[in-house]
Design a protein around this motif. Structure first.
Motif, PDB file in Angstrom:
ATOM      1  N   ALA A 186      16.565 -15.120  -1.804  1.00  0.00           N
ATOM      2  CA  ALA A 186      16.171 -13.813  -2.333  1.00  0.00           C
ATOM      3  C   ALA A 186      14.949 -13.937  -3.230  1.00  0.00           C
ATOM      4  CB  ALA A 186      17.334 -13.180  -3.092  1.00  0.00           C
ATOM      5  N   VAL A 187      14.923 -14.970  -4.072  1.00  0.00           N
ATOM      6  CA  VAL A 187      13.767 -15.183  -4.951  1.00  0.00           C
ATOM      7  C   VAL A 187      12.506 -15.366  -4.119  1.00  0.00           C
ATOM      8  CG1 VAL A 187      12.739 -16.743  -6.636  1.00  0.00           C
ATOM      9  CG2 VAL A 187      15.145 -16.137  -6.822  1.00  0.00           C
ATOM     10  N   SER A 188      12.593 -16.177  -3.076  1.00  0.00           N
ATOM     11  CA  SER A 188      11.441 -16.437  -2.228  1.00  0.00           C
ATOM     12  C   SER A 188      10.978 -15.180  -1.510  1.00  0.00           C
ATOM     13  CB  SER A 188      11.792 -17.524  -1.207  1.00  0.00           C
ATOM     14  OG  SER A 188      10.712 -17.779  -0.357  1.00  0.00           O
ATOM     15  N   ALA A 189      11.924 -14.391  -0.996  1.00  0.00           N
ATOM     16  CA  ALA A 189      11.561 -13.169  -0.273  1.00  0.00           C
ATOM     17  C   ALA A 189      10.891 -12.158  -1.193  1.00  0.00           C
ATOM     18  CB  ALA A 189      12.806 -12.555   0.374  1.00  0.00           C
ATOM     19  N   VAL A 190      11.440 -11.978  -2.395  1.00  0.00           N
ATOM     20  CA  VAL A 190      10.894 -10.982  -3.316  1.00  0.00           C
ATOM     21  C   VAL A 190       9.507 -11.384  -3.795  1.00  0.00           C
ATOM     22  CG1 VAL A 190      11.180  -9.955  -5.606  1.00  0.00           C
ATOM     23  CG2 VAL A 190      13.124 -10.088  -4.056  1.00  0.00           C
ATOM     24  N   LEU A 191       9.354 -12.623  -4.253  1.00  0.00           N
ATOM     25  CA  LEU A 191       8.064 -13.035  -4.805  1.00  0.00           C
ATOM     26  C   LEU A 191       6.987 -13.149  -3.731  1.00  0.00           C
ATOM     27  CD1 LEU A 191       8.962 -15.657  -7.555  1.00  0.00           C
ATOM     28  CD2 LEU A 191       8.390 -13.242  -7.791  1.00  0.00           C
ATOM     29  N   GLY A 192       7.351 -13.648  -2.560  1.00  0.00           N
ATOM     30  CA  GLY A 192       6.366 -13.733  -1.485  1.00  0.00           C
ATOM     31  C   GLY A 192       5.842 -12.362  -1.091  1.00  0.00           C
ATOM     32  N   THR A 193       6.744 -11.401  -1.001  1.00  0.00           N
ATOM     33  CA  THR A 193       6.329 -10.046  -0.651  1.00  0.00           C
ATOM     34  C   THR A 193       5.563  -9.387  -1.778  1.00  0.00           C
ATOM     35  OG1 THR A 193       8.270  -9.845   0.779  1.00  0.00           O
ATOM     36  CG2 THR A 193       7.165  -7.804   0.142  1.00  0.00           C
ATOM     37  N   PHE A 194       5.980  -9.636  -3.026  1.00  0.00           N
ATOM     38  CA  PHE A 194       5.274  -9.041  -4.156  1.00  0.00           C
ATOM     39  C   PHE A 194       3.820  -9.497  -4.194  1.00  0.00           C
ATOM     40  CE2 PHE A 194       3.678  -9.434  -8.493  1.00  0.00           C
ATOM     41  CZ  PHE A 194       3.794  -8.125  -8.939  1.00  0.00           C
ATOM     42  N   ARG A 195       3.585 -10.782  -4.001  1.00  0.00           N
ATOM     43  CA  ARG A 195       2.214 -11.298  -4.069  1.00  0.00           C
ATOM     44  C   ARG A 195       1.315 -10.637  -3.020  1.00  0.00           C
ATOM     45  NH1 ARG A 195       5.198 -16.437  -4.332  1.00  0.00           N
ATOM     46  NH2 ARG A 195       5.431 -17.004  -6.523  1.00  0.00           N
ATOM     47  N   GLU A 196       1.897 -10.326  -1.876  1.00  0.00           N
ATOM     48  CA  GLU A 196       1.110  -9.688  -0.812  1.00  0.00           C
ATOM     49  C   GLU A 196       1.012  -8.185  -1.010  1.00  0.00           C
ATOM     50  OE1 GLU A 196       1.259  -9.083   4.047  1.00  0.00           O
ATOM     51  OE2 GLU A 196       2.756 -10.314   3.047  1.00  0.00           O
ATOM     52  N   ALA A 197       2.152  -7.539  -1.264  1.00  0.00           N
ATOM     53  CA  ALA A 197       2.186  -6.078  -1.307  1.00  0.00           C
ATOM     54  C   ALA A 197       1.574  -5.511  -2.572  1.00  0.00           C
ATOM     55  CB  ALA A 197       3.627  -5.586  -1.165  1.00  0.00           C
ATOM     56  N   ALA A 198       1.554  -6.264  -3.668  1.00  0.00           N
ATOM     57  CA  ALA A 198       0.981  -5.744  -4.916  1.00  0.00           C
ATOM     58  C   ALA A 198      -0.499  -5.430  -4.762  1.00  0.00           C
ATOM     59  CB  ALA A 198       1.174  -6.764  -6.040  1.00  0.00           C
TER      60      ALA A 198
END
Length: 367
Positions: A186-198
Motif C-alpha cells: 500500500a505504501v508503494s502504491a500510494v507514494l508511486g502514484t502520488f509522485r506521478e499524479a501530483a
C-alpha cells in the motif's frame, strides 16, 4: 520516565551482565577454598565460561573468560591439594563447558550478523519506498522523521512525500492500517502514484481519486496478504504562499504553528480512508483552505504520535510540546515532538510514527 533515565538503567544492566562471569569465577574459587564440603565451587567455575560466552560480545573476551575459568579450576585444586585425577576431572568439566559456550558464542555472532544484514536491507528498501524528502522544496523548508514500530525490521506502514508541482508544493502524509511488510504494497502504491499524479491532477480531489485507483489496482490485487486501507492527508500550498489547502482521507488533522500559537486545522467533512474499494461517488469531502502566514509551520503527524500511551493508558498530547516550540525552527520542533513521544511511552515503540513539517522559515537542520 525520561528517556535518559531508561537509557541509564539499560547501560547499568549491561555493565552488571558483563561483570557476572568474573563474579562467578571469584565465587567458585572462594567456595572451593572456604566451603566445608569439596567441589562446592565447581558448578560456579563451570558456569562462568558459558555465561561469559552469552553476555560478552567478542569471541576473544568469551575465550578469555573460558581460559580464566580453566586456570582458576587448576589453581584452586593444586592450592588445596586435591589428587591429580580430581584436578584433571575438574579441568575437563570446565573446559568442556567452555568449548560449548564458545560454540554458542560463534552461533550468536553469525545470527547477529545476519540480523544486521537483514535490517540494513530492510532499511534500504524503506528508504527506496519512502525516501527522506529534500530539506527545501520550492519556498518551503521540509523536515521529516520516520520510526517504524517494528524496530528490528526498520520498515512500516507510515508514509510521506513532498514535491514541487505546477500547482505549488504538494505533500502527503499517510498511515496504512497495518505494520511491517504487510503494509509495504500500500505504501508503494500510494507514494508511486502520488509522485506521478501530483504533477498533473488539477486539484486534491482528483489526486485522491487517482490514489484510490492505484490502491485498488496494485494493493488489492495482491490478495489478503496485504493491508490496503490507508488514511492520508493531502496538502497543497501555492507558489505565492498565503494559504494552505487540505484534504483529509480519514487522517488526523495537522497542527499549524503560526504567530506563536498552535492551532489544529480540523476539516469540516473528512473523507473516508483510501483503499476502501468503494466507488468514487460514495466518497465525499472537499478540500479546506486556511490562511498561512510568513512565519507559519505546518506539522503533520500519524497515529504513532497522537495515539501513543503511557503506562496509565493516557494518550500523548503534543500541544504543550508544540506550544513551547511554536517560534522555533522546524527541525527543533520535530526533534522535540519525537523525543516527547519517546519519553511519554518510556521508549516503547507502540506504532509506526511519521512527522512531516513544512515551514516558511529556513530549517535549522533536517532529521
Amino acid at each position: 520516565m525520561p528517556l535518559s533515565s531508561v537509557q541509564g538503567k539499560y547501560a547499568t544492566a549491561v555493565r552488571i551482565a558483563r561483570a557476572f562471569p568474573a563474579a562467578l569465577i571469584l565465587g567458585g574459587v572462594a567456595a572451593d577454598l572456604f566451603a566445608p564440603e569439596p567441589y562446592v565451587g565447581l558448578p560456579l567455575l563451570a558456569a562462568a565460561p558459558l555465561v561469559g560466552c552469552t553476555v560478552l560480545h567478542t569471541w576473544v573476551s568469551a575465550a578469555a573468560t573460558a581460559v580464566a575459568a580453566c586456570l582458576a579450576s587448576i589453581g584452586v585444586d593444586v592450592l588445596i591439594g586435591r589428587p591429580a585425577s580430581a584436578t584433571f576431572v575438574d579441568f575437563g568439566v570446565v573446559l568442556l563447558i567452555g568449548l560449548v559456550g564458545l560454540w554458542v558464542n560463534r552461533l550468536m555472532s553469525l545470527q547477529t550478523g545476519r540480523l544486521i544484514e537483514a535490517r540494513d536491507i530492510a532499511e534500504a528498501a524503506q528508504r527506496a519506498v519512502v525516501p527522506i524528502p529534500p530539506t527545501q522544496v520550492g519556498a518551503l523548508s521540509v523536515v521529516a522523521r520516520y520510526e517504524a514500530a517494528q524496530a528490528e525490521a526498520k520498515i512500516g506502514g507510515d508514509l510521506y512525500a513532498v514535491q514541487e508541482t505546477p500547482f505549488g508544493v504538494r505533500a502527503i502524509v499517510g498511515d496504512v492500517v497495518g505494520k511491517g511488510m504487510r503494509a509495504v504494497p500500500a505504501v508503494s502504491a500510494v507514494l508511486g502514484t502520488f509522485r506521478e499524479a501530483a504533477e498533473s491532477a488539477p486539484d486534491l480531489v482528483v489526486l485522491a481519486q487517482r490514489l484510490e485507483h492505484a490502491l485498488e489496482r496494485d494493493c488489492h490485487a495482491m490478495g489478503e496478504g496485504a493491508d490496503c486501507l490507508t488514511t492520508a492527508l493531502l496538502v497543497e500550498i501555492p507558489a505565492g504562499g498565503g494559504r494552505v489547502s487540505l484534504l483529509s482521507k480519514g487522517h488526523p488533522a495537522p497542527f499549524l504553528l503560526q504567530g506563536g500559537k498552535v492551532t489544529r486545522l480540523e476539516q469540516t467533512a473528512p473523507d473516508l480512508p483510501l483503499g476502501t474499494g468503494l466507488p468514487d461517488a460514495v466518497h465525499g469531502g472537499t478540500p479546506s483552505t486556511f490562511p498561512l502566514a510568513a512565519d507559519a509551520t505546518l506539522l503533520m503527524v500519524t497515529d504513532g504520535v497522537l495515539e501513543a500511551r503511557n503506562h496509565q493508558g493516557a494518550f500523548y498530547d503534543p500541544a504543550p510540546t508544540l506550544s513551547c516550540k511554536a517560534c522555533a525552527h522546524p527541525g527543533d520542533i520535530v526533534d522535540s515532538l519525537v523525543l516527547g513521544v519517546s519519553q511519554w511511552t518510556d521508549g516503547e515503540r507502540q506504532d509506526d510514527l511519521a512527522v512531516l513539517a513544512l515551514s516558511c522559515k529556513p530549517a535549522a537542520h533536517s532529521a
